[in-house]
Every structure is written in C-alpha cells, then in structure tokens.
Design an enzyme around this catalytic site. Sequence first.
Site, PDB file in Angstrom:
ATOM      1  N   GLY A 175      -6.965  -2.424  -1.086  1.00  0.00           N
ATOM      2  CA  GLY A 175      -7.765  -1.305  -1.606  1.00  0.00           C
ATOM      3  C   GLY A 175      -8.590  -1.723  -2.793  1.00  0.00           C
ATOM      4  N   ASN A 176      -9.153  -0.746  -3.482  1.00  0.00           N
ATOM      5  CA  ASN A 176      -9.923  -1.048  -4.691  1.00  0.00           C
ATOM      6  C   ASN A 176      -9.708   0.087  -5.688  1.00  0.00           C
ATOM      7  OD1 ASN A 176     -12.151   0.999  -4.341  1.00  0.00           O
ATOM      8  ND2 ASN A 176     -12.364  -0.155  -2.436  1.00  0.00           N
ATOM      9  N   ARG A 177     -10.306  -0.063  -6.866  1.00  0.00           N
ATOM     10  CA  ARG A 177      -9.972   0.834  -7.972  1.00  0.00           C
ATOM     11  C   ARG A 177     -10.892   2.049  -8.066  1.00  0.00           C
ATOM     12  NH1 ARG A 177      -6.938  -2.185 -11.841  1.00  0.00           N
ATOM     13  NH2 ARG A 177      -7.687  -0.874 -13.522  1.00  0.00           N
TER      14      ARG A 177
END
Length: 412
Positions: A208-210
């Site tokens: 995922g990412n932030r």
Amino acid sequence: MFVVVGVSGGIAAYKTVQLVRALVTNGHEVHVIPTDDALRFVGTATWEAVSRHPVTTSVHDDVAEVRHVALGTQADLVIVAPATANTLARMAAGIADNLLGVTLLATTAPVLVAPAMHTAMWEHAATRDNLTTLRARGVHVIGPADGPLTGGDSGPGRMSEPDEILAAALALLPAGDATAHRTDLEGMTVAVSTGGTREPIDPVRFLGNRSSGRQGAAVALAAAERGAHVRLVAAHVDEGVLAEALRHPRVEVERVSTAAELDAAMRDAAAGSDVVVMVAAVADFRVAEVSTEKIRKEDGDGSLTLPLVQNPDVLAGLVAARRPGQVIVGFAAETAADDDELRNRGRRKLARKGADLLAANRVGAGLGFEADDNAVILLAADGTEATASGTKRAVADALWDAVASLRARRRG
Ligand SMILES: Cc1cc2nc3c(=O)[nH]c(=O)nc-3n(C[C@H](O)[C@H](O)[C@H](O)COP(=O)(O)O)c2cc1C
C-alpha cells in the site's frame, strides 16, 4: 464565495437565520460559527440545516482539519451578526478562546459586524471605544438601527435587517464575484479518484501507500459546492475523511481496493465526465501471484522474494480514451529537492502522460501525504502555471480555478 457568519448571543440571532438562508440561496458557501451564548438563542440544528455545514463553537472539534484556522483562511468574507457588546469588546482585544475569536484573528478577509444591543450598552464609552478600535483596523460596521428594542423601550441598538446586511456584505466582495464564483461548475460532471490502492500479497497482507485521501476528498467537495455532479472513486479512505463529501447530495462515492478496480471504476466514471481528476496514489506494481494462503516464515529460508508486475497506468489509459473537450488532470507526488526540480519532474510527467493539467506536489517528511496542508505547482499543457498552498481545500479550489481558466482559454 466562502462566507463565515459569526453569531453572538443576542435575541437578534433569529434574524441571522434569514441572512444565512439568503447567502446560501445566492450561491455562497456559508459556514456559521456561533458563540456558546448564541446557541442559547438559536441552536446548532438550525444553523446546520440552513448553512448545510456542520457547526461548532469550539476550537477542539475537527482538530485534524485545523478548523480553527481553516475557516478564517478560506473565508472571502466574515460577517458577525448579531455582534454583542461582549463580542465587539473581545474582537477589539483580540481574544481567541473560542472558534469565532480565532477565526477573526486568522482571517485576512473583509469583516462586517452588525451590532445589536440595548441603547445604554451601545452608548457606553467602552462600546464606543471598541468600535473606534475596530473601525481603525478596517472592520466594516452596519447599524445598529434606531427603533423598538426587545425590552419594550426604543432607541439605537436594533440589529440591521437581514437584507440590509446582505447588501452591505455583497458590496464588500470583489466586483463580479458577488454571486457567480461558487457556481462556476454548474451543469458539469466530474470524476475524481482519491486514496491509495492496496495490492494483495496473501489473504492478510498488501502493498500500500500512505495516501489518506484528504486531498481528493477536498477536490470532490469543492467541485460539488461549485455546482458540479461528482463521481468520487475512493480507495481505502477513512469514513471521517469522506464524511463531508458523503453528505453532499451531488457526490456519488464508489469504493475500490486495487489498482485494477480503480482503473475500471475511473474509466466508467470518466466516460460521462467533463473533467477527470486523478488524485489517488495508485500502486505501480502488484504481486505477480497472490498467495491463497498466508505466507509463513516457517516455510521459508529466512528471506522472501515477491516478483512484481507493473499495473496499468490509469492516467495514461484515461488520456487514451479522452472524450472531445474533456479536461484530464493528474497529480504527481514527487520527492524533489526544490521547486525547480519539482517543476521539471512535473513537466516531464505531464508530457509523458498527455494530461491537460498536472498538480505537482512535493512529498516527504511532513509534506503532502497525511498532512493537513499541501503546496502544489499547477502545470498546464499549454505552458502556463500557477502555484497553490494552504489547506487541502484551498488547493482544491485553486485546482478548479486552473481547470476553469484552461477551459476558458480553449473556448478562446
Ligand atoms: C435575553 C437576552 C438578550 C440579550 N441580548 C443581547 C443583545 O442584544 N446584545 C448584547 O450585546 N448582549 C445581549 N445579551 C447579553 C449577552 O448574551 C451576554 O453579554 C453574553 O455574554 C454574550 O456572549 P457572546 O458575545 O460570547 O455571545 C442578552 C442576554 C439575554 C439573556
């Protein structure tokens, strides 16, 4: 226009309900900030219903949205009606222990006050001095009128009528903006993506990412409030971040998870849209083979290699399927040393993707993702550019301004 209406604790607060209604009917986005005492006269439910926005008196609500400064910095105009003797004194002294006080200090917008109080209070030297101080600081004052007061006596102290306050308020807005600005996207359909995709590794893990989805939610809400019908495709965005957009009658939200799902949903939304804004952070890669069982460390030899394959380029796909006249906007989150490097990377990406507009923002420690504020360079394919910074909502409005001016340039 973005209008903040402060309400303090006088009987005339009931007349301010009409003022707020009139501002909303005129196409303005109105946020009401009552004092605690004002709520003893007219309650939160009434203010929320007439303004169509949540209402609080406290600086401690909605802290994540930095509401205590956000309303003041976004405001094009602040009206305080009724302005009690107490609130005028607090304004003159710069007291900021409630949301209205903080907003009045945080704003650089014109401020209009409509005093209302008993004649004796109005004529008291303290009130006179406070008015002199406020006028010297550029605060505009309307009224009070002379006439019957609530206590049965008569004299100067009645709050001006809502239509008079409205006329005085509109006169303070920049010429041409008084009614039109916030409805400039009326009749348009726009597609917006937000959040961050998740690519499964096994049944319990993902890549995922932030991205929090706040910027895209602000882009969607700004468009809806400016009159557009919005299809918002959201990947893993907290309910709280989407709350305002979900409440807006012109925002339709579709939730997705992976890049492939986001790609399909955006293609569908874009097919019927005049403008497409890709704010979501889409994973460039996914795991080539998703394990159907949880990967256990006991099964390995101390290391794990996960072959990745590239995901479809969603923005490039939307550009390839662009309808005639459709404006396509991309976001580029880049780690760059300075604005020049950010601009160069952004220009290269804009050319590579074939989008019409690219909002390049610097990400890194405390910048961009998960932060409340943002700063972007808006690069247009025709070589023009603009910068925007501040709350994510302020950046969203600057983005729609850039889209509107691009469409106007195209029309010639
Ligand atoms: C029924 C009633 C009516 C009032 N009307 C006014 C008024 O018109 N103007 C005023 O300055 N104060 C008025 N007051 C007094 C204010 O409510 C009081 O000074 C309060 O502390 C104001 O707080 P605020 O300025 O934070 O809203 C009224 C009080 C009551 C109980």
